[in-house]
Design a protein around this motif. Structure first.
Motif, short mmCIF file in Angstrom:
data_model
loop_
_atom_site.label_atom_id
_atom_site.label_comp_id
_atom_site.label_asym_id
_atom_site.label_seq_id
_atom_site.Cartn_x
_atom_site.Cartn_y
_atom_site.Cartn_z
N MET A 1 -10.14 -1.52 0.13
CA MET A 1 -10.35 -2.96 0.25
C MET A 1 -11.82 -3.34 0.09
SD MET A 1 -7.82 -3.61 3.50
CE MET A 1 -6.16 -2.94 3.52
N LYS A 2 -12.06 -4.38 -0.68
CA LYS A 2 -13.44 -4.82 -0.96
C LYS A 2 -13.68 -6.28 -0.59
CE LYS A 2 -13.09 -3.52 -5.26
NZ LYS A 2 -13.43 -3.25 -6.69
N GLY A 3 -12.84 -6.85 0.28
CA GLY A 3 -13.01 -8.23 0.67
C GLY A 3 -12.14 -9.14 -0.19
N ASP B 1 -8.89 16.07 -4.23
CA ASP B 1 -9.30 14.95 -5.08
C ASP B 1 -8.20 13.90 -5.17
OD1 ASP B 1 -11.74 16.09 -5.53
OD2 ASP B 1 -11.31 16.76 -7.57
N ASP B 2 -6.95 14.34 -5.22
CA ASP B 2 -5.84 13.39 -5.26
C ASP B 2 -5.82 12.52 -4.00
OD1 ASP B 2 -4.96 14.33 -7.69
OD2 ASP B 2 -3.34 15.55 -6.87
N PHE B 3 -6.06 13.13 -2.86
CA PHE B 3 -6.06 12.37 -1.61
C PHE B 3 -7.17 11.32 -1.61
CE2 PHE B 3 -2.84 15.06 -0.35
CZ PHE B 3 -2.48 14.89 0.98
N LEU B 4 -8.34 11.70 -2.12
CA LEU B 4 -9.44 10.73 -2.19
C LEU B 4 -9.11 9.61 -3.17
CD1 LEU B 4 -12.52 13.16 -2.18
CD2 LEU B 4 -11.63 11.80 -0.29
N CYS B 5 -8.36 9.94 -4.24
CA CYS B 5 -7.96 8.90 -5.19
C CYS B 5 -6.96 7.94 -4.56
CB CYS B 5 -7.36 9.54 -6.44
SG CYS B 5 -8.59 10.28 -7.54
N VAL B 6 -6.10 8.45 -3.69
CA VAL B 6 -5.18 7.55 -2.98
C VAL B 6 -5.97 6.58 -2.11
CG1 VAL B 6 -3.37 7.40 -1.24
CG2 VAL B 6 -3.24 9.16 -3.01
N LEU B 7 -6.91 7.11 -1.33
CA LEU B 7 -7.72 6.24 -0.47
C LEU B 7 -8.53 5.23 -1.28
CD1 LEU B 7 -9.22 8.53 2.33
CD2 LEU B 7 -7.12 7.18 2.38
N GLY B 8 -8.93 5.61 -2.47
CA GLY B 8 -9.78 4.74 -3.28
C GLY B 8 -9.04 3.85 -4.25
N ASP B 9 -7.71 3.84 -4.18
CA ASP B 9 -6.93 3.10 -5.17
C ASP B 9 -7.00 1.60 -4.94
OD1 ASP B 9 -4.79 3.32 -7.37
OD2 ASP B 9 -3.92 1.93 -5.91
N ALA B 10 -7.20 0.88 -6.03
CA ALA B 10 -7.25 -0.60 -5.97
C ALA B 10 -6.47 -1.22 -7.13
CB ALA B 10 -8.71 -1.07 -5.99
N GLU B 11 -5.43 -0.53 -7.58
CA GLU B 11 -4.66 -1.04 -8.72
C GLU B 11 -3.99 -2.37 -8.39
OE1 GLU B 11 -0.67 0.49 -10.56
OE2 GLU B 11 -2.34 1.49 -11.58
N ASN B 12 -3.44 -2.46 -7.18
CA ASN B 12 -2.83 -3.72 -6.74
C ASN B 12 -3.96 -4.64 -6.26
OD1 ASN B 12 -1.58 -5.82 -5.25
ND2 ASN B 12 0.19 -4.53 -4.83
N LYS B 13 -4.29 -5.62 -7.04
CA LYS B 13 -5.43 -6.48 -6.72
C LYS B 13 -5.21 -7.31 -5.47
CE LYS B 13 -7.42 -4.98 -10.41
NZ LYS B 13 -8.49 -3.94 -10.27
N SER B 14 -3.96 -7.65 -5.19
CA SER B 14 -3.68 -8.46 -4.00
C SER B 14 -3.68 -7.63 -2.73
CB SER B 14 -2.32 -9.16 -4.16
OG SER B 14 -2.32 -10.03 -5.27
N ARG C 1 0.82 -1.21 0.00
CA ARG C 1 0.00 0.00 0.00
C ARG C 1 0.85 1.26 0.00
NH1 ARG C 1 -3.36 -0.34 4.98
NH2 ARG C 1 -2.34 -2.31 5.48
N LYS C 2 1.91 1.24 0.80
CA LYS C 2 2.78 2.42 0.88
C LYS C 2 3.50 2.67 -0.44
CE LYS C 2 6.17 4.79 3.74
NZ LYS C 2 6.77 5.46 2.57
N ARG C 3 4.01 1.61 -1.06
CA ARG C 3 4.69 1.79 -2.35
C ARG C 3 3.76 2.42 -3.37
NH1 ARG C 3 7.12 -3.34 -1.35
NH2 ARG C 3 5.45 -4.34 -2.55
N ARG C 4 2.53 1.95 -3.39
CA ARG C 4 1.56 2.50 -4.35
C ARG C 4 1.23 3.95 -4.02
NH1 ARG C 4 -0.17 3.67 -9.12
NH2 ARG C 4 -2.43 3.99 -9.24
N ALA C 5 0.98 4.26 -2.76
CA ALA C 5 0.61 5.63 -2.37
C ALA C 5 1.75 6.60 -2.66
CB ALA C 5 0.25 5.66 -0.90
N ASP C 6 2.99 6.15 -2.48
CA ASP C 6 4.13 7.05 -2.66
C ASP C 6 4.28 7.56 -4.09
OD1 ASP C 6 4.77 6.90 0.01
OD2 ASP C 6 6.43 5.47 -0.25
#
Length: 343
Positions: A296-298, A278-291, A265-270
């Protein structure tokens, strides 16, 4: 106040106790064993001695909800007790996750937080709006049956808090010391930025935690990491955005569990832009790394809600679903809460 909380949310609290399989299959059998009675008594006595009024509040939750005493006690010391009965790897499997991204620059002062937990906790949280006997008002997002709040909160003195679990190895833990829920509850009564930091420093915490202290009046944010034996590190956030997941970031010489979820998560956020709200909300909403997504969606871990604290607007906004979609369910004015406390 505890009795009112327990009474108001009694059905939710009792349902959570019935459905929490970690509680039923691991925590309670351990706490009920004759050989562990001295440990449970020590945990209770130490926290009661440090925070007698908060202990009374916890007993009020028991009385108001008519839930079993031991179950409420064990629920509030969940991670402290888990550290006694599990190896380091399995602690990761049974705890909660959260993410924060923080900044204080000339043009932007924000604290953005994902409240993540095991999927089974969904439906067992609530918002508490209360006025304490000392006149302080607060709003806290709370987990059923627990003291408010190990998630996020703010009070009428202009202070807000978000929290993240961290994972020291068992050798770094003192299970008989102060529980994170009791310190989190104590922070709700903070009168200033400095007072909040002092309250954290004065608590001989059991296992460690990350408390983000946000002062909307002085426009300051600090990431505070703590461990047992009064070890504390305070990192004041500046113009460089700061991301925190579930590993120690700045407290030195602490042995911790290396958590791939947090490091991913940190690597992706960095590498993501963080120049606007809006950028901050996009960070919180990011799901590019599926693993290991930030949002998180379960099927196991689930982002129950997201929160954005805007220090310049002095507001706290709660988002349902992916925060990138900007579906706001609540907006609280910190100034209004302050004015209400003066009535």
């Amino acid at each position: 106040m505890g009795f009112l909380i327990g009474n108001r949310f009694s059905d939710t609290i009792r349902r959570r106790l019935e459905q929490d399989m970690v509680l039923r299959h691991h925590l309670l059998p351990f706490a009920q064993a004759p050989q562990t009675k001295p440990l449970i008594e020590a945990i209770c006595n130490n926290n009661k001695a440090k925070y007698p009024s908060h202990w009374d509040e916890l007993m009020g939750i028991v009385d108001g909800s008519q839930a079993p005493l031991l179950e409420i006690i064990v629920l509030n010391f969940r991670r402290e007790i888990l550290s006694c009965i599990q190896d380091e790897a399995s602690i990761v499997d049974c705890t909660d996750e959260c993410s924060d991204v923080l900044v204080v620059s000339d043009s932007l002062a924000l604290a953005a937080h994902n409240e993540d937990a095991l999927f089974g906790l969904s439906g067992y949280t609530y918002l508490i709006k209360a006025k304490l006997q000392n006149g302080i008002r607060f709003i806290a997002y709370s987990h059923a049956g627990e003291l408010p709040s190990r998630a996020f909160s703010f009070n009428s003195n202009g202070l807000a808090f978000t929290m993240n679990a961290v994972r020291p190895v068992n050798d770094e833990i003192d299970p008989r010391a102060i529980g994170r829920n009791f310190l989190s509850r104590d922070l709700l009564e903070s009168t200033s930025f400095e007072d909040a930091i002092a309250r954290i420093r004065s608590a001989e915490i059991s296992l460690g935690h990350n408390y983000n202290v946000i002062d909307v009046q002085t426009r300051r944010i600090a990431s505070v990491e703590i461990a047992s034996k009064f070890r504390v590190s305070v990192h004041e956030v500046g113009a460089t955005p700061f991301f925190h997941a579930n590993m120690y970031s700045h407290l030195q010489n602490i042995k911790q569990i290396i958590d791939e979820n947090s490091t991913s998560r940190k690597r992706r956020a960095d590498v993501m832009p963080k120049e606007s709200k809006d950028d901050f909300l996009c960070v919180l909403g990011d799901a590019e790394n599926k693993s290991f997504p930030i949002y998180m969606k379960g099927p196991k871990l689930y982002t129950m809600c997201s929160v954005l604290i805007d220090l310049d607007e002095q507001t706290l906004s709660i988002f349902r679903g992916n925060p990138k979609n900007k579906e706001i369910t609540h907006v609280f004015s910190l100034q209004e809460l302050k004015e209400q406390s003066q009535v």
